[in-house]
Design an enzyme around this catalytic site. Structure first.
Site, PDB file in Angstrom:
ATOM      1  N   GLU A   1       0.806  -1.238   0.000  1.00 30.89           N
ATOM      2  CA  GLU A   1       0.000   0.000   0.000  1.00 30.89           C
ATOM      3  C   GLU A   1       0.833   1.280   0.000  1.00 30.89           C
ATOM      4  OE1 GLU A   1      -2.236   1.445   3.178  1.00 30.89           O
ATOM      5  OE2 GLU A   1      -0.593   1.312   4.594  1.00 30.89           O
ATOM      6  N   ASN A   2       2.133   1.187   0.394  1.00 34.50           N
ATOM      7  CA  ASN A   2       2.985   2.391   0.418  1.00 34.50           C
ATOM      8  C   ASN A   2       4.157   2.284  -0.552  1.00 34.50           C
ATOM      9  OD1 ASN A   2       2.375   1.629   3.649  1.00 34.50           O
ATOM     10  ND2 ASN A   2       1.686   3.648   2.960  1.00 34.50           N
TER      11      ASN A   2
ATOM     12  N   ASN B   1      -5.467   1.346   3.577  1.00 34.08           N
ATOM     13  CA  ASN B   1      -6.142   2.633   3.424  1.00 34.08           C
ATOM     14  C   ASN B   1      -5.513   3.506   2.339  1.00 34.08           C
ATOM     15  OD1 ASN B   1      -3.990   2.641   5.418  1.00 34.08           O
ATOM     16  ND2 ASN B   1      -4.447   4.797   5.700  1.00 34.08           N
ATOM     17  N   HIS B   2      -4.269   3.194   1.930  1.00 33.08           N
ATOM     18  CA  HIS B   2      -3.637   3.960   0.847  1.00 33.08           C
ATOM     19  C   HIS B   2      -3.877   3.346  -0.536  1.00 33.08           C
ATOM     20  CE1 HIS B   2      -1.616   6.950   3.280  1.00 33.08           C
ATOM     21  NE2 HIS B   2      -1.217   6.002   4.113  1.00 33.08           N
TER      22      HIS B   2
ATOM     23  N   HIS C   1       3.298  -0.080  10.802  1.00 35.84           N
ATOM     24  CA  HIS C   1       4.672   0.046  10.305  1.00 35.84           C
ATOM     25  C   HIS C   1       5.766  -0.233  11.327  1.00 35.84           C
ATOM     26  CE1 HIS C   1       3.814   2.566   6.402  1.00 35.84           C
ATOM     27  NE2 HIS C   1       2.961   1.559   6.570  1.00 35.84           N
TER      28      HIS C   1
HETATM   29 FE   LIG Z   1       1.231   1.160   5.426  1.00 37.91          FE
HETATM   30 FE   LIG Z   2      -2.139   1.874   6.023  1.00 44.11          FE
END
Ligand SMILES: [Fe+2]
Ligand SMILES: [Fe+2]
Length: 274
Positions: A39-40, A67-68, A180
């Site tokens: 996601e990141n 969520n990203h 994270h």
């Molecule tokens: Fe993340």
């Molecule tokens: Fe996230």
């Protein structure tokens, strides 16, 4: 069966260590199935088609999000033609892509992977427990599939634990992402589900959860944004969890955190030599 789950890839540093280490880990550890949270992966925010392909080509069987998911708008389009990219299950009806999918592992086993978003201190979503329940019922472990992996993407340790216990005995692995930072609570729950509250990110830990320290510190200290968040670019730690499942039941019989490279204290799964 041997499974490896790798936590949130953050920016170029995270991608580099994944591409450098994963092909050899697949061989050395004889991995049957690998999931990577992406996601990141694109500059800390979302994922592009080119980056998703890079991760899959490096040896991931499946890429999960969070969520990203839609920070890079192209993901809304290419997810429709990439069944190996999984977005959270509990987005509103009509959201592009899939929240769960079944895959064939290297050993021929059937693996169900799903991704859910928590709701505590996060945007309002459909009930993640009800969404996961529907998938578990549609595809019972040990009957309709040989392994079930749940990526629980949320902020609080309590919501992640609740999901772990909710799935206990019905999933091979419930692992948290999003915060994270790897947690020190890897365990096999009483019903046989491997669990760790957060897999940890794959990124530079000389940072604020993967981002260059300067702007996060500025915002905490002054409350006036000065620049965009940028991923930290120092050497990354490849973080995740390693799981061995029982071929008959699909439940876990071994679980270990994994932390390779970068600044964190190194953890090689016991018995999985390098
Ligand atoms: Fe993340
Ligand atoms: Fe996230």
């Amino acid at each position: 069966m041997r499974l490896l789950f790798i936590g949130d890839i953050v920016g170029r540093a995270g991608r580099e260590i994944l591409l450098e280490r994963l092909p050899q880990l697949r061989r050395d550890w004889n991995l049957d199935f690998v999931v990577v949270n992406g996601e990141n992966a694109a500059g800390g925010f979302g994922i592009t088609e080119a980056i998703c392909k890079e991760i899959l080509d490096a040896g991931a069987d499946c890429v999960t999000l969070g969520n990203h998911a839609w920070d890079q708008k192209e993901a809304l389009v290419f997810i429709e033609r990439e069944p190996r990219l999984i977005r959270p299950l509990n987005y509103p009806a009509g959201t592009p892509g899939r929240g769960a999918n079944m895959f064939e592992a290297k050993n021929g086993a059937r693996v169900l992977v799903m991704n859910a978003l928590g709701r505590v201190f996060m945007d309002a979503m459909d009930d993640p427990f009800a969404a996961v329940e529907r998938e578990l019922n549609a595809c019972p472990l040990g009957m309709a599939c040989d392994a079930v992996i749940v990526d629980m993407h949320c902020e609080t340790t309590s919501e992640k634990y609740a999901m772990g216990h909710f799935c206990d005995g019905r999933a091979s692995l419930v692992v948290g992402t999003h915060t994270h930072v790897p947690t020190a609570d890897a365990q096999i729950l009483p019903g046989g589900t491997a669990y760790q509250t957060d897999a940890g990110m794959t990124g530079d830990y000389d940072s604020v959860i993967g981002m260059d320290k300067t702007e996060p510190l500025n915002r905490f200290l002054r409350k006036i944004p000065q620049q965009r968040f940028e991923p930290a670019l120092g050497p990354a730690t490849l973080c995740g969890v390693a799981v061995e499942t029982d071929d008959a039941t699909g439940l876990a019989r071994f679980l270990s955190p994994m932390r390779l490279g970068g600044r964190l204290v190194q953890v090689v799964p016991h018995g999985w030599s390098l």
